[in-house]
Design a protein around this motif. Structure first.
Motif, short mmCIF file in Angstrom:
data_model
loop_
_atom_site.label_atom_id
_atom_site.label_comp_id
_atom_site.label_asym_id
_atom_site.label_seq_id
_atom_site.Cartn_x
_atom_site.Cartn_y
_atom_site.Cartn_z
N ARG A 130 0.80 -6.72 7.12
CA ARG A 130 2.13 -6.24 6.74
C ARG A 130 3.18 -6.96 7.58
N PHE A 132 -5.12 -8.13 4.19
CA PHE A 132 -3.75 -8.65 4.26
C PHE A 132 -2.99 -7.96 5.39
N VAL A 137 2.73 -3.49 2.31
CA VAL A 137 1.37 -3.51 1.79
C VAL A 137 0.44 -2.71 2.71
N TYR A 178 5.56 -8.30 1.24
CA TYR A 178 4.42 -7.91 2.08
C TYR A 178 4.85 -6.98 3.22
N HIS A 228 7.49 -10.57 -6.45
CA HIS A 228 7.19 -10.00 -5.13
C HIS A 228 8.00 -8.76 -4.78
#
Length: 309
Positions: free
Chosen positions: A194, A192, A178, A175, A247
């Motif tokens: 980061r 979401f 993102v 993440y 991921h």
């Protein structure tokens, strides 16, 4: 009850490791089922390149998610209900939780929709789902430690640190690049956040260093004549490697990512609940529960994907 310290556990001689059910059963359903992570990634890639679903108005993202949710995820949810609501002793033990608790959970869902927080709920569910998968892997690791009386103090501390730092840092890295809004499907997006790269990558490299230290310690233990806990080591390796692939390597859309991250967990749970049902109710009823779970999965999976469309 707290595990015994290293001083309480004498060195063990080399011997066959103990498995939860049997080597074949455990390897197939608890450990090697992680291969499904790569299988679903391949399915998504194959459907994306073929374009065979274009005429149906369905893309590879939704098709991959449907296969996952109908054949694996919703059947595993049904099996949870088979143990909580269809198992009389278990239901009686937690009657309020399985009735009023479930009703409150459903009511909370309608409330979230009413106040317009469904996108935020998607974010929470994604992170909670990842944590849920992580905790199940850790539970199996603890089972294999208990079965093999594997409570060496330093090994236990290293495993806990390696496992949790590794699993969490992998998600942080995933993440770290993102976008602010992730496309869930079609026009549905979710906000979401980061994670900072200055936190994610040092944590990940630290976990890699711990993995080297842990591997060296296992070799040292082997040279000292201690037996290795093969089920635990195989599961630890499988959990970390599949998590890293999802991921950090796969880079798939949100729905496909949710599918390949969770399918390993689903098969693990099915394997565990099948063993439980066979011991408590017998093999015929266990097979009946599995068939009902698949029927339930297909029906609810169709409804879920229809709603996304």
């Amino acid at each position: 009850m707290a595990p015994p310290s290293a001083a309480d556990v004498p060195p063990t001689k080399k011997a066959s490791a103990r498995w939860l059910v049997s080597p074949r059963y455990d390897l197939t359903l608890f450990i090697a089922s992680g291969v499904l992570v790569f299988v679903f990634s391949g399915i998504h890639e194959l459907l994306s390149r073929s374009g065979a679903l274009g005429g149906l108005g369905v893309d590879a993202n939704l098709a991959t998610y449907f296969l996952f949710t109908a054949l694996f995820d919703h059947p595993h949810i049904f099996q949870s209900f088979s143990r909580s609501h269809l198992d009389a002793p278990e239901f009686a033990r937690h009657r309020r939780l399985h009735t009023w608790g479930l009703a409150g959970f459903v009511a909370a869902g309608f409330l979230i929709l009413a106040v317009g927080l469904e996108r935020e709920m998607i974010v929470f569910a994604a992170f909670f789902g990842t944590w849920h998968v992580t905790r199940q892997h850790w539970g199996f690791l603890r089972i294999y430690k208990a079965l093999n009386n594997d409570w060496d103090r330093w090994d236990t501390r290293l495993e806990g640190l390696l496992f949790y730092l590794g699993m969490v840092s992998i998600v942080l890295v995933g993440y770290s690049d993102v976008k602010r809004q992730i496309v869930v499907y079609g026009a549905l997006t979710a906000p979401f956040f980061r994670t900072p790269a200055w936190l994610a990558w040092p944590a990940f490299y630290t976990s890699c260093g711990l993995a080297v230290v842990y591997a060296g310690r296992q070799l040292w233990q082997l040279r000292r004549g201690r037996r290795l806990n093969a089920p635990k080591l195989l599961l630890l390796t499988s959990a970390l490697c599949t998590h890293a692939y999802v991921h950090m390597v796969a880079a798939l859309p949100f729905l496909a990512t949710e599918a390949i991250e969770t399918v390993y967990h689903d098969v693990q749970y099915q394997g565990f609940i099948r063993h439980y049902q066979r011991r408590r109710h017998g093999a015929p009823l266990a097979r009946r529960f599995l068939l009902l779970a698949l029927v339930y999965g297909l029906l609810v999976g169709l409804l879920e994907c229809w709603a996304l469309l």
